[in-house]
Every structure is written in C-alpha cells, then in structure tokens.
Design a protein around this motif. Structure first.
Motif, PDB file in Angstrom:
ATOM      1  N   CYS A 176       0.937  -1.223   0.426  1.00  0.00           N
ATOM      2  CA  CYS A 176      -0.144  -0.288  -0.126  1.00  0.00           C
ATOM      3  C   CYS A 176       0.720   1.348  -0.542  1.00  0.00           C
ATOM      4  O   CYS A 176       0.135   2.605  -0.544  1.00  0.00           O
ATOM      5  CB  CYS A 176      -0.415  -0.150   1.133  1.00  0.00           C
ATOM      6  SG  CYS A 176      -2.100  -1.538   1.036  1.00  0.00           S
ATOM      7  N   THR A 181      -1.237   4.585  -1.229  1.00  0.00           N
ATOM      8  CA  THR A 181      -3.535   3.437  -0.413  1.00  0.00           C
ATOM      9  C   THR A 181      -2.828   3.374   0.263  1.00  0.00           C
ATOM     10  O   THR A 181      -2.173   2.818   0.923  1.00  0.00           O
ATOM     11  CB  THR A 181      -4.205   2.538  -1.877  1.00  0.00           C
ATOM     12  OG1 THR A 181      -2.365   1.774  -1.755  1.00  0.00           O
ATOM     13  CG2 THR A 181      -3.701   3.031  -3.167  1.00  0.00           C
ATOM     14  N   LYS A 182      -4.171   3.596   1.230  1.00  0.00           N
ATOM     15  CA  LYS A 182      -4.226   3.137   2.652  1.00  0.00           C
ATOM     16  C   LYS A 182      -4.823   1.412   2.640  1.00  0.00           C
ATOM     17  O   LYS A 182      -4.916   0.727   1.437  1.00  0.00           O
ATOM     18  CB  LYS A 182      -5.768   3.897   3.170  1.00  0.00           C
ATOM     19  CG  LYS A 182      -5.440   5.120   2.977  1.00  0.00           C
ATOM     20  CD  LYS A 182      -6.489   5.346   3.782  1.00  0.00           C
ATOM     21  CE  LYS A 182      -6.717   7.158   3.980  1.00  0.00           C
ATOM     22  NZ  LYS A 182      -7.948   7.573   5.115  1.00  0.00           N
TER      23      LYS A 182
END
Length: 225
Positions: A176, A181-182
């Motif tokens: 991630c 991204t989370k």
C-alpha cells in the motif's frame, strides 16, 4: 563427619545387633544414673538382653521401687472410671496397631528391606506386585506425555497462525505504501465506511429518459423534407 540417620528397625546381622545392644545399654544406664543424681528422682531400670541376661539399675532399692510402682498402679485402677465400651475400644485399637504393623512390613518389603525371612512364594508375589505397579505407572506416564504433546501442538498452531497473520499484514502495508493507497482492511469495512449520498441515484428509482430528438423539432424536420 556427619552420621546418617539410623532406621528404627531390627538389625539383621547378629554381630552388629549385639554390638549396638551393648553400646546403647551402657548409654541408657548412664542416662538413668544422671537423671537420678541431677534431679533427685527415684529411678529403676530393668533390661533383658536377647539371650535373657538381666541388667538393672536403681537409685535406691529395686524391690522398694517395684512395690511403690505396684501400689501406684492399683490406686490408678481404683480411681479409673469404668467404661462398658473400653474393652471394645482397646480391641479395636489393638487391631489397628496390628494393621499398621503389617502395612509397615509390607512397605519395607516393597522397598527391598527385610526380605531375609521371606519365602520363595512371598518373593514371587512381591515381584508380581511390583511389575504390575510399574506397568500402571508407565501407562499413566505415556498418557501424560500424549496430553502434553497435544497441548504443545495446539499452542504451536496458534503461534504459527498469528505469525502468518502479522507477516501478511506487514506485506500488505508495504504494498500500500508503494501504491500510495491506504491499507486494505476488508470489503465489509469499506462498505461500512462509504458515506451515504442522498443525491446519488438509486437503482430502484424510475426516470423518464427518452433517447432521440424532441417531438417539435422532429415535426419541422419532416415538413421541410
């Protein structure tokens, strides 16, 4: 040098038994003499050896001390309350004492002590009893080992699952971070975290949507043609 604790049991060797008797007899006579002198007590001591030889000590007169003891015993018997159940209680006590002695002898034989007077049949019975006890102990030990192995397997499985879960979580976080991204936490949590928008169309709402030109424009096009 510290002397070991002497076991209170009959000495099997005749020579050692006679030597021990002579030493302890002299010590007992000496203690009786010291007690009579230090405490001004009337002491009478009678000892019969295993061969029937008499040894005695008295601080005054043996005959006078024995008569005094007999008078004291008679007086105690007179003042002693009569109990109808006393004889039964004494009999039960004697039976219990005999059972305790038999159990002690049996225990000593199982430990390998006092086997000199045992017959061949008694030795075979003791051997069979010991073999049976050993088999029971071994079976119990095996059962305990199996239970401990099962518990260790369960603990190992739990630890391995937790280790794999931590490794997968760490790998997910690294991926991630690379993608910007989370970390993904599951579809259910994502659906719960998505805010509800009232302006977003619902699949259940019907709309009057027509594909094509408006009706008036269509008529003018037809007239011009």
């Amino acid at each position: 040098m510290v002397r070991g604790k002497t076991q209170m049991r009959r000495i099997e060797n005749a020579t050692s038994r006679q030597v021990t008797f002579s030493k302890r007899r002299n010590g007992l006579l000496k203690k009786a003499f010291e007690l009579s002198v230090l405490c001004d007590a009337e002491v009478a001591l009678i000892i019969f050896s295993p061969r029937g030889k008499l040894f005695e000590f008295t601080s005054s007169s043996m005959q006078a001390t024995v008569e005094r003891y007999m008078r004291h015993a008679r007086d105690n018997n007179r003042t002693k309350p009569t109990d109808p159940n006393l004889q039964q209680m004494e009999s039960e006590a004697a039976t219990l004492v005999k059972k305790i002695e038999d159990l002690e002898i049996s225990r000593r034989k199982l430990l390998g002590e006092g086997l000199g007077s045992c017959t061949l049949q008694e030795l075979q019975q003791i051997e069979q009893q010991l073999e049976k006890s050993v088999s029971i102990i071994r079976a119990k030990k095996t059962q305990v080992f199996i239970q401990q192995i099962e518990q260790l397997k369960e603990k190992s499985s739990i630890i391995l699952a937790k280790t794999q879960e931590k490794a997968l979580t760490a790998e997910n976080e690294k991926l991630c971070e690379k993608c910007g991204t989370k970390p993904w936490k599951g579809s259910n949590e994502q659906e719960e975290n998505v805010p509800y928008d009232e302006s977003s169309p619902s699949p259940d709402v019907e709309t009057e949507l027509f594909i094509g030109l408006p009706e008036g424009r269509t008529r003018r096009i037809l007239q011009s043609n």
